[in-house]
Design a protein around this motif. Structure first.
Motif, mmCIF file in Angstrom:
data_model
loop_
_atom_site.group_PDB
_atom_site.id
_atom_site.type_symbol
_atom_site.label_atom_id
_atom_site.label_comp_id
_atom_site.label_asym_id
_atom_site.label_seq_id
_atom_site.Cartn_x
_atom_site.Cartn_y
_atom_site.Cartn_z
ATOM 1 N N VAL A 67 2.759 7.222 17.328
ATOM 2 C CA VAL A 67 2.014 6.097 17.031
ATOM 3 C C VAL A 67 3.274 5.014 16.883
ATOM 4 N N TRP A 68 3.855 5.386 16.798
ATOM 5 C CA TRP A 68 5.327 4.241 16.537
ATOM 6 C C TRP A 68 5.285 3.673 17.130
ATOM 7 N N GLY A 69 5.520 4.115 18.347
ATOM 8 C CA GLY A 69 5.532 4.017 20.137
ATOM 9 C C GLY A 69 4.772 3.419 20.138
ATOM 10 N N ALA A 70 3.344 3.353 20.522
ATOM 11 C CA ALA A 70 2.286 2.679 20.683
ATOM 12 C C ALA A 70 2.418 1.454 20.388
ATOM 13 N N MET A 90 -0.132 8.957 9.007
ATOM 14 C CA MET A 90 0.317 10.233 9.778
ATOM 15 C C MET A 90 1.920 10.831 8.934
ATOM 16 N N TYR A 91 3.140 9.231 8.225
ATOM 17 C CA TYR A 91 3.817 9.619 8.394
ATOM 18 C C TYR A 91 3.831 11.495 6.435
ATOM 19 N N VAL A 92 2.808 10.292 5.647
ATOM 20 C CA VAL A 92 3.098 10.273 4.475
ATOM 21 C C VAL A 92 2.158 11.937 4.474
ATOM 22 N N VAL A 140 0.999 -1.274 0.095
ATOM 23 C CA VAL A 140 0.219 -0.324 -0.118
ATOM 24 C C VAL A 140 0.401 1.232 0.194
ATOM 25 N N CYS A 141 2.105 0.967 1.142
ATOM 26 C CA CYS A 141 2.923 2.550 1.043
ATOM 27 C C CYS A 141 3.621 2.549 -0.356
ATOM 28 N N ALA A 142 4.058 1.839 -1.125
ATOM 29 C CA ALA A 142 4.193 1.825 -2.294
ATOM 30 C C ALA A 142 3.820 2.287 -3.773
ATOM 31 N N GLY A 143 2.255 1.689 -3.267
ATOM 32 C CA GLY A 143 1.462 2.927 -4.273
ATOM 33 C C GLY A 143 0.891 3.640 -3.525
ATOM 34 N N ILE A 144 1.665 4.475 -2.772
ATOM 35 C CA ILE A 144 0.609 5.595 -2.212
ATOM 36 C C ILE A 144 2.624 6.465 -3.729
ATOM 37 N N ALA A 145 3.537 6.235 -2.469
ATOM 38 C CA ALA A 145 4.250 6.322 -3.365
ATOM 39 C C ALA A 145 4.301 7.007 -4.896
ATOM 40 N N LYS A 146 3.729 6.224 -5.312
ATOM 41 C CA LYS A 146 4.351 5.444 -7.025
ATOM 42 C C LYS A 146 2.580 6.357 -7.446
ATOM 43 N N ARG A 147 1.640 7.210 -6.432
ATOM 44 C CA ARG A 147 0.701 7.401 -7.189
ATOM 45 C C ARG A 147 -0.005 8.079 -8.093
ATOM 46 N N GLY A 148 -0.346 8.618 -8.874
ATOM 47 C CA GLY A 148 -0.185 9.657 -10.344
ATOM 48 C C GLY A 148 1.268 9.305 -11.318
ATOM 49 N N ALA A 149 2.243 8.478 -10.870
ATOM 50 C CA ALA A 149 3.238 9.041 -11.916
ATOM 51 C C ALA A 149 3.063 8.242 -12.545
ATOM 52 N N PHE A 150 2.168 6.762 -12.726
ATOM 53 C CA PHE A 150 1.795 5.476 -14.032
ATOM 54 C C PHE A 150 1.673 6.448 -15.505
ATOM 55 N N GLY A 151 2.398 6.695 -16.633
ATOM 56 C CA GLY A 151 1.475 7.274 -17.457
ATOM 57 C C GLY A 151 2.127 7.889 -18.245
ATOM 58 N N ARG A 189 5.905 11.638 -1.617
ATOM 59 C CA ARG A 189 6.431 9.801 -2.130
ATOM 60 C C ARG A 189 7.221 9.448 -1.726
ATOM 61 N N ALA A 190 8.475 10.701 -0.896
ATOM 62 C CA ALA A 190 9.422 10.361 -0.345
ATOM 63 C C ALA A 190 9.434 9.797 1.095
ATOM 64 N N ARG A 191 8.110 10.288 0.875
ATOM 65 C CA ARG A 191 7.698 10.134 3.510
ATOM 66 C C ARG A 191 6.766 8.361 2.548
ATOM 67 N N ALA A 192 6.368 8.564 1.992
ATOM 68 C CA ALA A 192 5.479 7.642 1.870
ATOM 69 C C ALA A 192 6.577 5.585 1.663
ATOM 70 N N ASN A 193 7.713 6.551 0.741
ATOM 71 C CA ASN A 193 8.549 5.235 0.578
ATOM 72 C C ASN A 193 9.454 5.061 2.005
ATOM 73 N N ALA A 194 9.543 6.021 2.874
ATOM 74 C CA ALA A 194 10.079 6.113 3.435
ATOM 75 C C ALA A 194 8.736 5.189 4.656
ATOM 76 N N ALA A 195 7.538 5.267 4.756
ATOM 77 C CA ALA A 195 6.695 4.208 5.288
ATOM 78 C C ALA A 195 7.057 2.656 5.437
ATOM 79 N N GLN A 196 7.153 2.705 3.763
ATOM 80 C CA GLN A 196 7.373 1.226 3.359
ATOM 81 C C GLN A 196 8.015 0.345 4.193
ATOM 82 N N ALA A 197 10.088 1.227 4.216
ATOM 83 C CA ALA A 197 10.082 0.657 4.249
ATOM 84 C C ALA A 197 10.001 0.330 6.017
#
Length: 135
Positions: free
Chosen positions: A118-121, A106-108, A20-31, A55-63
């Motif tokens: 939230v990460w801590g929780a 929240m990351y994105v 899902v995070c990867a999809g967010i990071a790439k959203r709108g860039a296809f095509g 996009r960078a934050r979505a990629n970081a959230a993915q990692a």
């Protein structure tokens, strides 16, 4: 008879969150053409590394979501193996997944302080899952 518990389904859902995070990071860039900044499927990691803002934050959230998976999977398995109360395990696993979804949002959205809380929780919930079967 063995069956999938809610906690096991939560493991499956948690495993899908990085996608899902990867999809967010790439959203709108296809095509879009690569020369115009469109998604580069020939070199996706380099393309993601050049991204900024959400996009960078979505990629970081993915990692980070990938990084959280082994502990969560292990905790759920350990809790099952130790005979943890199923209702409590299911509730905590569901809570963990929901916290991780909020974490991604929240990351994105660049809500750094709330994201860290939230990460801590989620980490505390995951730790509770690990130990709930301990006697």
């Amino acid at each position: 008879m063995a069956h999938f518990t809610v906690a096991y389904w939560c493991v499956f859902i948690a495993a899908l969150l990085p996608i899902v995070c990867a999809g967010i990071a790439k959203r709108g860039a296809f095509g879009k053409p690569r020369q115009d900044g469109g998604y580069d499927n020939h070199n996706p990691r380099a393309w993601l590394a050049r991204q900024s803002d959400w996009r960078a934050r979505a990629n970081a959230a993915q990692a980070n979501t990938f990084e959280a998976l082994p502990f969560f999977i292990g905790a759920v398995i350990v809790a099952h193996q130790l005979g943890a109360a199923q209702a409590l395990l299911d509730l905590l696993a569901f809570l963990f997944v929901m916290l991780r979804v909020f974490y991604i949002l929240m990351y994105v959205s660049d809500m750094a302080t709330a994201r860290s809380a939230v990460w801590g929780a989620a980490f505390l919930v995951n730790s509770a899952i690990f130990f709930i079967g301990y006697r």
